[in-house]
Enzyme design. Structure first.
Site, short mmCIF file in Angstrom:
data_model
loop_
_atom_site.label_atom_id
_atom_site.label_comp_id
_atom_site.label_asym_id
_atom_site.label_seq_id
_atom_site.Cartn_x
_atom_site.Cartn_y
_atom_site.Cartn_z
N SER A 46 0.83 -1.32 -0.12
CA SER A 46 -0.33 -0.19 -0.02
C SER A 46 0.85 1.32 -0.04
CB SER A 46 -0.95 0.11 1.25
OG SER A 46 -0.33 -0.37 2.44
N GLU A 181 -9.47 -9.39 3.46
CA GLU A 181 -9.84 -8.41 2.82
C GLU A 181 -11.48 -8.01 1.77
OE1 GLU A 181 -8.37 -4.32 1.02
OE2 GLU A 181 -6.81 -5.74 1.03
#
Length: 265
Positions: A46, A181
């Site tokens: 990320s 997720e």
């Protein structure tokens, strides 16, 4: 807090306690999160979006993750450090072993790979060579182009059953953690109950063993769109340390995430 290891996290889960994870990309945040009792730190790809300014995680390289892992390791004394294996860094068992070795030598104590049961041979090989693995399932951001966007996964009966089957196969292959997720709450619960290894959730409801958020999101530093599973802990906190402490406390008490932070279908 004593130094967290794979064994200590498993002990927490065995006692029915929740554990926390935040992304960390540098020395300063690593030190802060240690002081607030965060048990696991994720050097996530990320960083491609939060640090480098890309619109996905795909441009991130092994060298990028290794650099940030070294920085996080310099500030860490108590958390377990997990490092992401970036896009196309584990397409063969040989590549996975080579790149995981680079990240472990940089200071990682576990690596995270995105995928499903097809990773079983790689997971087994990594474990045989002393590399613990966390497998990221559900919405896997490195596959955003294949998915056609950031979409909730596991919504159909077949897809949900496939996630559970993959989780069981990966545990059998030697996976040490799983990360779910953006899957429906009920599906995350089924996966968590189907395996004995710790399961971390993000946008997966309250029933997983641990929770993870991108640190910039939970500190209100992301000025772009935030998904529904994000909570800005800075709103009611006078400083970042208090915000992180509140995150830890809410995860452990079960106050976060709420139904509003998850997907029912």
């Amino acid at each position: 807090m004593k130094k967290q290891t794979l064994s200590t996290i498993n002990q927490l889960v065995a006692k029915g306690e929740k554990f926390t994870c935040l992304t960390a990309y540098d020395y300063t945040f690593s030190k802060l999160f240690n002081s607030c009792g965060v048990e696991t730190l994720l050097v996530g790809d990320s960083l491609g979006m939060t640090v480098q300014g890309h619109n996905s995680t795909i441009p991130v390289t092994v060298a990028d993750i290794a650099y940030h892992t070294r920085a996080v390791a310099q500030g860490n004394s108590t958390a377990l450090i997990i490092a992401d294996m970036p896009f196309m860094s584990f397409q063969t068992v040989e590549e996975a072993l080579k790149n995981a070795g680079t990240l472990m030598q940089a200071g990682a104590e576990m690596v995270k790979l995105e995928g499903g049961a097809w990773l079983a041979d790689t997971v087994t090989a990594l474990g045989r060579n002393g590399v613990p693995c966390c497998i990221h399932m559900g919405l896997t951001p490195q596959s955003v182009n294949k998915f056609g966007g950031y979409k909730v996964q596991g919504r159909t009966l077949d897809a949900a059953e496939a996630l559970v089957a993959d989780a069981i196969a990966l545990e059998k292959a030697g996976a040490d953690f799983l990360l779910l997720e953006c899957v429906p709450v009920a599906v995350a619960k089924k996966v968590t109950e189907a395996v004995s290894v710790p399961v971390i959730g993000i946008g997966a409801g309250p029933d997983t063993d641990g929770q993870v958020l991108v640190c910039y999101d939970m500190l209100g530093l992301n000025l772009d769109h935030n998904p529904r599973f994000v909570k800005n802990f800075m709103i009611d906190a006078p400083d970042m340390a208090t915000a992180v402490q509140n995150y830890v406390a809410e995860v452990k008490s079960g106050a976060f995430p709420t139904e509003a932070h998850g997907y029912l279908s």
